[in-house]
Each structure stands twice: as structure tokens, then as C-alpha cells.
Design an enzyme around this catalytic site. Structure first.
Site, mmCIF file in Angstrom:
data_model
loop_
_atom_site.group_PDB
_atom_site.id
_atom_site.type_symbol
_atom_site.label_atom_id
_atom_site.label_comp_id
_atom_site.label_asym_id
_atom_site.label_seq_id
_atom_site.Cartn_x
_atom_site.Cartn_y
_atom_site.Cartn_z
ATOM 1 N N THR A 159 0.816 -1.217 0.000
ATOM 2 C CA THR A 159 0.000 0.000 0.000
ATOM 3 C C THR A 159 0.849 1.265 0.000
ATOM 4 O OG1 THR A 159 -1.819 -1.117 1.144
ATOM 5 C CG2 THR A 159 -1.790 1.276 1.229
ATOM 6 N N ASP A 193 -7.753 4.184 -1.152
ATOM 7 C CA ASP A 193 -6.542 4.743 -0.540
ATOM 8 C C ASP A 193 -5.882 5.831 -1.395
ATOM 9 O OD1 ASP A 193 -7.088 2.903 1.388
ATOM 10 O OD2 ASP A 193 -5.223 1.787 1.230
ATOM 11 N N ARG A 223 -19.404 2.620 -7.710
ATOM 12 C CA ARG A 223 -18.765 1.311 -7.643
ATOM 13 C C ARG A 223 -19.716 0.260 -8.199
ATOM 14 N NH1 ARG A 223 -16.269 -1.410 -2.128
ATOM 15 N NH2 ARG A 223 -14.986 -2.977 -3.162
ATOM 16 N N TYR A 241 -15.718 4.374 2.324
ATOM 17 C CA TYR A 241 -15.584 5.235 3.503
ATOM 18 C C TYR A 241 -14.709 6.419 3.132
ATOM 19 C CZ TYR A 241 -17.121 0.821 5.421
ATOM 20 O OH TYR A 241 -17.823 -0.329 5.647
ATOM 21 N N ASP A 250 -11.846 3.991 2.048
ATOM 22 C CA ASP A 250 -10.837 4.574 2.949
ATOM 23 C C ASP A 250 -9.914 5.542 2.208
ATOM 24 O OD1 ASP A 250 -11.885 2.780 4.829
ATOM 25 O OD2 ASP A 250 -10.400 1.246 4.365
#
Length: 363
Positions: A109, A178, A220, A229, A200
Site C-alpha cells: 500500500t 486509498d 462502484r 468510507y 478509505d
């Protein structure tokens, strides 16, 4: 006629020299190898290397319109990276956590970034940073498809650990899962920016203010509720502020249904301790919305899972394992900010940019 042509040429040359003198380096995809010099480059990475070699307190790089397929890290304090046009000066790279690096290992990540800031007093302005990983196409693949990337985190902009006084102004950060990572110990000021993503997509343990920004939740594939989120903070319990949105708009793309996005969920990253490896108990994530428009896609806060020492799933809840609050927000999603997560006036009034960031360095 000859006099007019000559005058025009001289004026053009004069303007070019004056233009170049305003910047330490100019980057353009139109430059050829013959154009490259101490001031002119065809790649941003070349200009960053020149800034490091120069060793100056301040170094300004002007990036002309174009698409730059580059992945790089700014390690030089005082660098200013300024684009010609926010929507036409585009830095992009295709790298997701589960994809392989040139050496055969996976990016992970944190390593999936397009642009990483690892120095103090860096400014990014008037450009787009886009992770071009095709998340929707990958998301639509069945689990049985061997080409499906299992770890689809794909960071566009990362502010590295302890990078302080980073300013990001009029920048589009474009991704899905992310999109923006601000690591612990960093301080970042986002002004008039656009952040796009789904899962996120603004996360980390750093302190960051989003001032007059548009935060856009992306559509999505059908069947995913929640779709995502907005935030996943991992703020250390001893750090007073994490992700703070002031006078911003938390909006959505077309097709995103009502009550499909969480305002945030508490991320307790798995870390190695003396007694084992498990979810960090002191990562009491902090997200705060002040004077923000909250769209109808926002249902409130949500829980998030982590791992115990015994490798069992542990759930962390917004009421007791995080610091999630709002103050004077409006819009259809504001009604889902429960009373227990609303700051009283005496606390809400002290939430200023300077207070959160520890001074007025952002001006």
C-alpha cells in the site's frame, strides 16, 4: 515587414528569458534532449534531481501542461512543484498494492504511491496526481479470475512520516481505494483541492487540514453497500488532531445511492510489539468535519476490524475506539451525525486552521 518580424522575434525571446527567470526549472513533454539544460527538462524526475543537486533552501519547478507517466519521491526540502493548469498538468502512474514492482516484489500500500513527499516545506500546486490503476475493471472481475488483483489499494499522493509543513493547493488527487495517505508525524495543508476515491480514500496517522476542498465519493459496481468510507484515520492517541475538514464539501459522483458511504472508520494498523503482532491499541483515529456540506450518500460513522495477538478478528467501534466528531455541518447527510459525535460550542469554536496545524505556516 522585416522590421515587424524581427521585433516580434525579439519580444518572444525576451518573454521566454523573463519567464524562465521566474523558475529554477521548467518541465515540458515538448522538450527534446537537445532542449534539456540546467533549466529545461522533459521529465519531472530530472528537475527533482536538479533540485537535490542545487542544495538551495527554495527551488521552484514549473511543469507545463501534459501527461507525465512518472512515479517519484520528493526528498528535497523547500521544493515547489507548480503546474500550468490544474486539469491539464497530469502526473499519473499505474501501481496498486498487489501489483509487482520491476524487481518482482509487490508494491504494498505505502509503496503504491504516484507522488510521495518526504521532506519539509514542500508545496504542490495547480496540477493533478492520478493513480491510473483500473480499479473498476479489477473490481468487476470474479474472485475466481486469476488476473484479479487482490490488494487493490492504489495511492495517488502520500505524505511520508514526519514530513512537515507540506502545502497542497489547487490539486486534484484522483484514485479509488486509498487515494491520499498522510503518515504519522506529518502536517499537511490542503487548500481548494479535489479528492476522488471510494474505500478509505483519505487515511493515515498524520495531521491534515482540508480547507475548502471537494471530496468526491466514486461510484462502484452494483452490490457493494457500503460502497466505501471517506476516511480511515490511524491517529496516535497522543496526537490531538488527525483528518480535519473545514468549509469543505463531501459530495458524490452520479449514480452513488443514498446512505452508501461512511464518514469514517477507525483504522488500527497491525504492528509488531514486544509481545506479538496485532492491531495498534493506541491508534485512536481522529476525523473532524467543521462547517462542511455532507451529501445524502453519507450514513454516519462505521466500525472496522483488526487482528488480535491470537490472529483473531477484533472489531473497533466509532463510539469508543476513535475520535469522530462534527461541528456546524449542513446538508442531507448532516442529520446522520449523532449527538454523541457533535462538538459543543466551547470546543467547536477553537477549531481553526492555525490551531490544528500548530501555527500559521500554511499562509
Amino acid at each position: 515587414m522585416k522590421t515587424n518580424i524581427s521585433s516580434a522575434l525579439l519580444l518572444s525571446l525576451f518573454c521566454s528569458f523573463a519567464y524562465a527567470e521566474n523558475y529554477d526549472a521548467i518541465v515540458s513533454p515538448a522538450f527534446s534532449s537537445q532542449d534539456e539544460s540546467a533549466h529545461h527538462y522533459s521529465k519531472i524526475t530530472q528537475a527533482i534531481a536538479a533540485a537535490q543537486a542545487a542544495g538551495r533552501e527554495h527551488y521552484t519547478i514549473y511543469v507545463k501542461d501534459g501527461v507525465y507517466n512518472e512515479k517519484f519521491e520528493i526528498k528535497v526540502p523547500g521544493v515547489q512543484l507548480i503546474g500550468q493548469d490544474r486539469d491539464k498538468t497530469i502526473i499519473e502512474y499505474n501501481s496498486a498494492s498487489g501489483m509487482k514492482r520491476p524487481d518482482g516484489k509487490k508494491w504494498g500500500t505505502s509503496g503504491s504511491y504516484v507522488l510521495r513527499v518526504s521532506a519539509d516545506n514542500v508545496t504542490l500546486k495547480n496540477l493533478t496526481v492520478r493513480n491510473s490503476f483500473n480499479y473498476p475493471a479489477n473490481d468487476a472481475k470474479p474472485q475466481s479470475d486469476p488476473t484479479k488483483i487482490r490488494s487493490s489499494q492504489a495511492v495517488a499522493l502520500e505524505v511520508n512520516k514526519n514530513a512537515n509543513h507540506v502545502k497542497v493547493e489547487q490539486v486534484v488527487m484522483d484514485g479509488y481505494q486509498d487515494t491520499v495517505l498522510v503518515k504519522a508525524g506529518s502536517t499537511t495543508y490542503f487548500k481548494d483541492c479535489v479528492v476522488k476515491g471510494n474505500v478509505d480514500f483519505i487515511f493515515g496517522g498524520g495531521t491534515a487540514v482540508f480547507d475548502h476542498c471537494n471530496v468526491i465519493a466514486r461510484n462502484r459496481a452494483a452490490g457493494y453497500i457500503p460502497m466505501g468510507y471517506i476516511t480511515a484515520p490511524s491517529t496516535d492517541v497522543h496526537t490531538p488532531y488527525g483528518l480535519v475538514f473545514i468549509n469543505s464539501r463531501i459530495e458524490k459522483e452520479a449514480g452513488v445511492p443514498k446512505d452508501s458511504y461512511g464518514l469514517g472508520r477507525p483504522w488500527h494498523p497491525t504492528r509488531t510489539f514486544k509481545d506479538g503482532r496485532y492491531a495498534d491499541p493506541e491508534a485512536i483515529g481522529a476525523t473532524l468535519y467543521v462547517n462542511c456540506y455532507l451529501g445524502d450518500h453519507l450514513f454516519g460513522w462505521d466500525k472496522m476490524s483488526g487482528w488480535t495477538k491470537d490472529h483473531e478478528v477484533q472489531w473497533f467501534y466509532p463510539d469508543k475506539d476513535a475520535r469522530f466528531f462534527g461541528y456546524h455541518n449542513y446538508g442531507p447527510g448532516a442529520k446522520n451525525m449523532s449527538d454523541g459525535h457533535k462538538l459543543p460550542d466551547h470546543q467547536g469554536k477553537q477549531i481553526t486552521i492555525a490551531h490544528v496545524l500548530g501555527g500559521q505556516w500554511y499562509k
